[in-house]
Enzyme design. Structure first.
Site, mmCIF file in Angstrom:
data_model
loop_
_atom_site.group_PDB
_atom_site.id
_atom_site.type_symbol
_atom_site.label_atom_id
_atom_site.label_comp_id
_atom_site.label_asym_id
_atom_site.label_seq_id
_atom_site.Cartn_x
_atom_site.Cartn_y
_atom_site.Cartn_z
ATOM 1 N N SER A 58 6.364 -2.521 3.474
ATOM 2 C CA SER A 58 5.517 -1.492 2.874
ATOM 3 C C SER A 58 4.103 -1.967 2.582
ATOM 4 O O SER A 58 3.180 -1.165 2.576
ATOM 5 C CB SER A 58 6.170 -0.960 1.600
ATOM 6 O OG SER A 58 6.530 -2.015 0.737
ATOM 7 N N HIS A 87 9.228 3.578 5.593
ATOM 8 C CA HIS A 87 7.967 3.777 6.326
ATOM 9 C C HIS A 87 8.181 3.928 7.824
ATOM 10 O O HIS A 87 7.217 4.004 8.584
ATOM 11 C CB HIS A 87 7.004 2.622 6.033
ATOM 12 C CG HIS A 87 6.653 2.510 4.596
ATOM 13 N ND1 HIS A 87 5.666 3.265 4.006
ATOM 14 C CD2 HIS A 87 7.195 1.771 3.588
ATOM 15 C CE1 HIS A 87 5.594 2.979 2.716
ATOM 16 N NE2 HIS A 87 6.515 2.074 2.439
ATOM 17 N N LYS A 110 7.558 10.274 2.105
ATOM 18 C CA LYS A 110 6.486 9.650 2.892
ATOM 19 C C LYS A 110 6.213 10.508 4.114
ATOM 20 O O LYS A 110 5.719 11.623 3.952
ATOM 21 C CB LYS A 110 6.876 8.214 3.175
ATOM 22 C CG LYS A 110 6.782 7.438 1.854
ATOM 23 C CD LYS A 110 7.353 6.079 1.806
ATOM 24 C CE LYS A 110 7.126 5.530 0.390
ATOM 25 N NZ LYS A 110 8.030 4.452 0.030
HETATM 26 C C1 LIG Z 1 8.540 4.017 -1.304
HETATM 27 C C2 LIG Z 1 9.642 3.074 -0.988
HETATM 28 C C3 LIG Z 1 10.893 3.200 -1.590
HETATM 29 C C4 LIG Z 1 11.138 4.160 -2.725
HETATM 30 O O1 LIG Z 1 11.239 5.454 -2.279
HETATM 31 P P1 LIG Z 1 10.936 6.640 -3.321
HETATM 32 O O2 LIG Z 1 11.549 7.824 -2.690
HETATM 33 O O3 LIG Z 1 9.460 6.720 -3.421
HETATM 34 O O4 LIG Z 1 11.583 6.257 -4.612
HETATM 35 C C5 LIG Z 1 11.900 2.380 -1.173
HETATM 36 N N1 LIG Z 1 11.697 1.445 -0.220
HETATM 37 C C6 LIG Z 1 10.492 1.278 0.361
HETATM 38 C C7 LIG Z 1 10.326 0.235 1.407
HETATM 39 C C8 LIG Z 1 9.432 2.074 -0.015
HETATM 40 O O5 LIG Z 1 8.233 1.902 0.532
#
Ligand SMILES: *Cc1c(COP(=O)(O)O)cnc(C)c1O
Length: 384
Positions: free
Chosen positions: A179, A207, A238
């Site tokens: 991330s 991602h 996302k």
């Molecule tokens: C954003 C993210 C999460 C968390 O997801 P949310 O739905 O925002 O709680 C988990 N793992 C990774 C790698 C992320 O980037």
């Protein structure tokens, strides 16, 4: 000094170290253009890679969902908070990522912190990439299994650690697209190790879902991995532009997660209107090849336009980190860009290792080539 008074000194310490976090408030949004803290700016911060978050079809699905179902689900999924929209979303998502079944969670953080303790416990072992997302670290801690972290993407080190382990149940866990770095995990080799040492493999595709693989079907489709030992986590806030997450895998393991994951069982079901929006998002993700191609072109444009491309980490994904080094230098560069209407976040420890503070540039289908040109020109001007 009373206990609460120490916080003043603690916060001052964060300030002095350039580690105080502050929120900016958006008061208008249209695609990548926002009114933020009273200033018009182009948003290079968001994970809304396909620019679906304010897509009219998602808005319409959410409104229609609210008309039909109201807002709250009223109870947890296992009591009376599970609706036809949740069922439909789970079926669509499982098919899109190439798995037998899927289970919706309210957030990715909750999926990760619920799934890991359902799979392993005291006496077992978790093997985790050192750069994994914080929610995977917390999931590992909650499970009480022995947490062993291997150097980033180092499959040789992981192989040695697996060879030395006599834990009865083992779990390898990794981000697919990291991330804060944007690079892609060596999932083929990790899968081969999982086969050889008979471990679970948990892949957090937060991602990658919507970005990797044919029609955005994610990391499993991208690498052609299909196995009952694999658990796939996709998040929906996302590229999918909504909110929530899902775990996908073989029928039996998904059934087990439903029985055991405390972050699924002991929380209110997410609003059915969100599940309706998620169904619409799954269709849009699948139909967004043109948006993915546009983002790929913007990535090439950024990487070839910078005067110091070596400061960018090696990444083919919409996450393009520009390494700055010190916290104060990263904050200063972000502030200078913001003054010009270019909003890019400075990412500092503990989110990234000490001394590797960076600007995390996120590209999205909403960006135009001239906006990326403006960002490139500004960074070049500010980096001698
Ligand atoms: C954003 C993210 C999460 C968390 O997801 P949310 O739905 O925002 O709680 C988990 N793992 C990774 C790698 C992320 O980037």
């Amino acid at each position: 000094m009373p206990i609460w008074d120490r916080l003043g000194a603690d916060i001052a310490e964060l300030d002095a170290a350039g580690l105080r976090r502050r929120r900016r408030t958006i008061s208008e949004r249209q695609g990548s253009e926002v009114l933020v803290d009273g200033r018009r700016a182009i948003n290079f911060c968001a994970n809304d890679y396909l620019s679906l978050a304010d897509h009219p079809a998602l808005t319409a699905a959410a409104i229609e969902g609210a008309r039909h179902w109201g807002v709250g689900s009223g109870a947890s999924h296992l009591v009376s908070g599970h609706f036809a929209e949740h069922e439909a979303a789970e079926k669509k998502l499982a098919a899109l990522v190439g798995c037998e079944a899927a289970l919706l969670f309210s957030t990715g953080y909750m999926a990760n912190s619920g799934v890991m303790p359902a799979l392993v416990g005291r006496g077992d072992a978790i093997f985790a990439d050192r750069l994994n997302h914080a929610s995977l670290v917390d999931g590992a801690l909650l499970s009480r299994a022995d947490l062993r972290r291997y150097p980033h993407a180092d499959t040789a080190a992981l192989e040695r650690m697996l060879g030395e382990s006599s834990a009865p149940r083992k779990l390898i866990v990794t981000d697919s697209v990291f991330s804060m770095d944007g690079d892609i995990a060596p999932l083929r080799q990790l899968f081969e190790l999982a086969e050889r040492f008979d471990t679970w493999l948990l892949i957090d595709d937060a991602h990658g879902f919507g970005i990797l693989g044919p029609h955005g079907g994610g990391a499993l489709r991208h690498f052609g991995i299909d196995s009952p030992r694999v658990l796939y986590i996709g998040t929906l806030g996302k590229a999918a532009g909504v909110s929530g997450a899902f775990v996908a895998g073989a029928h039996q393991v998904v059934e087990w997660i439903l029985q055991k994951a405390r972050t699924y069982i002991f929380t209110t079901g997410s609003p059915p209107l969100l599940a309706a929006a998620i169904c619409a998002a799954a269709d849009l993700v699948e139909a967004s090849d043109d948006r993915r191609m546009h983002v790929a072109a913007l990535i090439r444009q950024l990487r070839t336009g910078l005067r110091h491309p070596e400061r960018l980490l090696a990444s083919d994904t919409p996450i393009q980190p520009l390494i700055v080094g010190s916290n104060t230098a990263a904050l200063a560069l972000a502030a200078a860009l913001f003054e010009e209407g270019l909003w890019v976040p400075a990412i500092r420890p503990p989110t990234v290792p000490q001394g590797s503070a960076r600007l995390r540039i996120s590209l999205s289908a909403a960006h135009r080539a001239d906006q990326v040109d403006a960002l490139v020109a500004a960074i070049n001007r500010h980096s001698p």
